[in-house]
Motif scaffolding. Structure first.
Motif, PDB file in Angstrom:
ATOM      1  N   LYS A  43      36.808  34.249  39.718  1.00 18.00           N
ATOM      2  CA  LYS A  43      37.877  33.748  38.869  1.00 18.00           C
ATOM      3  C   LYS A  43      38.494  32.514  39.502  1.00 18.00           C
ATOM      4  O   LYS A  43      38.939  32.530  40.650  1.00 18.00           O
ATOM      5  CB  LYS A  43      38.939  34.834  38.666  1.00 18.00           C
ATOM      6  CG  LYS A  43      39.891  34.559  37.521  1.00 18.00           C
ATOM      7  CD  LYS A  43      40.781  35.772  37.269  1.00 18.00           C
ATOM      8  CE  LYS A  43      41.654  35.558  36.027  1.00 18.00           C
ATOM      9  NZ  LYS A  43      42.498  36.750  35.750  1.00 18.00           N
TER      10      LYS A  43
ATOM     11  N   THR B  10      38.885  40.479  32.836  1.00 19.80           N
ATOM     12  CA  THR B  10      39.967  39.694  32.260  1.00 19.80           C
ATOM     13  C   THR B  10      40.509  40.317  30.977  1.00 19.80           C
ATOM     14  O   THR B  10      41.678  40.144  30.637  1.00 19.80           O
ATOM     15  CB  THR B  10      39.485  38.264  31.939  1.00 19.80           C
ATOM     16  OG1 THR B  10      38.355  38.334  31.062  1.00 19.80           O
ATOM     17  CG2 THR B  10      39.090  37.536  33.214  1.00 19.80           C
TER      18      THR B  10
ATOM     19  N   SER C  59      39.737  44.194  45.687  1.00 15.98           N
ATOM     20  CA  SER C  59      40.771  45.222  45.711  1.00 15.98           C
ATOM     21  C   SER C  59      40.431  46.413  44.828  1.00 15.98           C
ATOM     22  O   SER C  59      41.063  47.471  44.936  1.00 15.98           O
ATOM     23  CB  SER C  59      42.119  44.634  45.269  1.00 15.98           C
ATOM     24  OG  SER C  59      42.103  44.297  43.881  1.00 15.98           O
ATOM     25  N   ARG C  60      39.457  46.269  43.954  1.00 15.63           N
ATOM     26  CA  ARG C  60      39.080  47.336  43.029  1.00 15.63           C
ATOM     27  C   ARG C  60      37.994  48.227  43.627  1.00 15.63           C
ATOM     28  O   ARG C  60      37.209  47.768  44.465  1.00 15.63           O
ATOM     29  CB  ARG C  60      38.587  46.751  41.699  1.00 15.63           C
ATOM     30  CG  ARG C  60      39.618  45.928  40.949  1.00 15.63           C
ATOM     31  CD  ARG C  60      40.808  46.771  40.561  1.00 15.63           C
ATOM     32  NE  ARG C  60      40.396  47.907  39.730  1.00 15.63           N
ATOM     33  CZ  ARG C  60      41.070  49.030  39.627  1.00 15.63           C
ATOM     34  NH1 ARG C  60      42.195  49.195  40.311  1.00 15.63           N
ATOM     35  NH2 ARG C  60      40.638  49.997  38.848  1.00 15.63           N
TER      36      ARG C  60
ATOM     37  N   SER D 144      42.104  46.121  35.646  1.00 15.91           N
ATOM     38  CA  SER D 144      41.991  47.368  36.415  1.00 15.91           C
ATOM     39  C   SER D 144      40.984  48.324  35.800  1.00 15.91           C
ATOM     40  O   SER D 144      41.160  49.547  35.835  1.00 15.91           O
ATOM     41  CB  SER D 144      43.362  48.045  36.547  1.00 15.91           C
ATOM     42  OG  SER D 144      44.297  47.197  37.179  1.00 15.91           O
TER      43      SER D 144
ATOM     44  N   TYR E   3      34.714  39.970  36.834  1.00 12.48           N
ATOM     45  CA  TYR E   3      34.767  39.006  37.937  1.00 12.48           C
ATOM     46  C   TYR E   3      35.012  39.735  39.257  1.00 12.48           C
ATOM     47  O   TYR E   3      35.473  40.881  39.288  1.00 12.48           O
ATOM     48  CB  TYR E   3      35.867  37.958  37.696  1.00 12.48           C
ATOM     49  CG  TYR E   3      37.275  38.518  37.674  1.00 12.48           C
ATOM     50  CD1 TYR E   3      38.054  38.548  38.829  1.00 12.48           C
ATOM     51  CD2 TYR E   3      37.833  39.002  36.488  1.00 12.48           C
ATOM     52  CE1 TYR E   3      39.354  39.062  38.805  1.00 12.48           C
ATOM     53  CE2 TYR E   3      39.121  39.515  36.462  1.00 12.48           C
ATOM     54  CZ  TYR E   3      39.873  39.544  37.624  1.00 12.48           C
ATOM     55  OH  TYR E   3      41.144  40.056  37.607  1.00 12.48           O
ATOM     56  N   LYS E   4      34.698  39.084  40.345  1.00 12.90           N
ATOM     57  CA  LYS E   4      34.809  39.675  41.673  1.00 12.90           C
ATOM     58  C   LYS E   4      36.261  39.954  42.030  1.00 12.90           C
ATOM     59  O   LYS E   4      37.124  39.094  41.892  1.00 12.90           O
ATOM     60  CB  LYS E   4      34.189  38.735  42.703  1.00 12.90           C
ATOM     61  CG  LYS E   4      34.144  39.296  44.114  1.00 12.90           C
ATOM     62  CD  LYS E   4      33.439  38.326  45.053  1.00 12.90           C
ATOM     63  CE  LYS E   4      33.356  38.899  46.465  1.00 12.90           C
ATOM     64  NZ  LYS E   4      32.681  37.950  47.395  1.00 12.90           N
ATOM     65  N   ASP E   5      36.535  41.182  42.483  1.00 13.04           N
ATOM     66  CA  ASP E   5      37.879  41.580  42.901  1.00 13.04           C
ATOM     67  C   ASP E   5      37.742  42.661  43.967  1.00 13.04           C
ATOM     68  O   ASP E   5      37.585  43.847  43.649  1.00 13.04           O
ATOM     69  CB  ASP E   5      38.683  42.103  41.711  1.00 13.04           C
ATOM     70  CG  ASP E   5      40.131  42.438  42.081  1.00 13.04           C
ATOM     71  OD1 ASP E   5      40.468  42.407  43.282  1.00 13.04           O
ATOM     72  OD2 ASP E   5      40.927  42.730  41.160  1.00 13.04           O
TER      73      ASP E   5
ATOM     74  N   ASN F  44      36.786  43.330  38.556  1.00 11.39           N
ATOM     75  CA  ASN F  44      37.868  43.522  37.593  1.00 11.39           C
ATOM     76  C   ASN F  44      37.429  42.883  36.284  1.00 11.39           C
ATOM     77  O   ASN F  44      36.323  42.350  36.185  1.00 11.39           O
ATOM     78  CB  ASN F  44      39.177  42.909  38.098  1.00 11.39           C
ATOM     79  CG  ASN F  44      40.401  43.664  37.622  1.00 11.39           C
ATOM     80  OD1 ASN F  44      40.423  44.208  36.527  1.00 11.39           O
ATOM     81  ND2 ASN F  44      41.432  43.707  38.457  1.00 11.39           N
TER      82      ASN F  44
END
Length: 232
Positions: A162, A142, A134-135, A146, A130-132, A140
């Motif tokens: 998410k 589930t 910060s990564r 990380s 899913y879209k993150d 990222n």
């Protein structure tokens, strides 16, 4: 002892892949190793989307072709991208040191991944991106929080967002949710096969072994009664 050492060495490359993913909901993959068409699709998807970084180096192209009903010519022209011969191991082309520099760690070999983590884990992992922002790669997972790899199937699935309840909603992909589920199931099936190519043969042989033991037990029981009938 020698066989035990070989088995332990074979498991080492999968340890990095086995990390993470505790106490998460896993979807049922329901893999059918008798579905050769699905396994061939999984081989195709794995080679096109995954083999650039990941290897299945305890498998040989020729063995996979024979097991899955793929001709040697098709294996050579459609599934071998490294210039390897069909009798060679299925290694990836990316240099290990460069991969470690790009991803933080060299991508692990996936031959035994499904055996170490289970088919449901692999299937859920493939569906869990899913879209993150910060990564490093903007995504990222589930199942494997990380995670240090991009979502290589994003072009098919789209980029999932998410929701507050933890569910994922994917948009922008080429495939519908049902079609992407099949993609994830096909790749998972190929990895389940790779982890234990003789699984179906072992299970079939197990039935005959149990039948033999049952017959032997019956014969041994009546033989024991015959030998001991005069003792009492």
């Amino acid at each position: 002892m020698k066989k035990l050492l070989i088995a332990l060495v074979a498991l080492v490359p999968t340890l990095g892949f086995a990390a993470g993913g505790h106490n998460v909901h896993l979807e049922k993959a329901n893999i059918d190793l008798n579905d050769k068409e699905s396994l061939v699709r999984g081989l195709d998807l794995f080679q096109h989307y995954c083999s650039g970084c990941h290897s299945t180096q305890y498998q040989r192209y020729e063995r996979v072709a024979n097991d899955l009903g793929v001709s040697i010519d098709d294996m050579r022209t459609k599934f071998v991208f490294t210039g390897a011969k069909v009798g060679e191991l299925m290694e990836n082309a990316i240099p290990e040191k460069e991969a470690a520099k790009w991803f933080g760690a060299a991508p692990p070999d996936l031959t035994l991944a499904a055996r170490v983590r289970g088919e449901d884990w692999v299937y859920s992992y493939l569906k869990g991106f899913y879209k993150d922002p910060s990564r490093p790669f903007g995504v990222n997972n589930t199942v494997f929080p990380s995670v240090g790899m991009p979502h290589v199937l994003e072009g098919l699935q789209g980029i999932a967002v998410k929701q507050a309840d933890g569910s994922l909603v994917a948009t922008g992909g080429k495939l519908s949710a049902e079609e992407y589920d099949q993609v994830a199931r096909d790749i998972t099936g190929f990895l389940v096969y790779s982890a234990e190519p003789i699984k179906l043969e072992r299970q079939a042989l197990g039935v005959w072994v149990l039948a033999f033991l049952f017959i032997f037990f019956v014969v041994a029981y009546f033989l024991k009664k015959e030998y001991w009938k005069d003792v009492h």
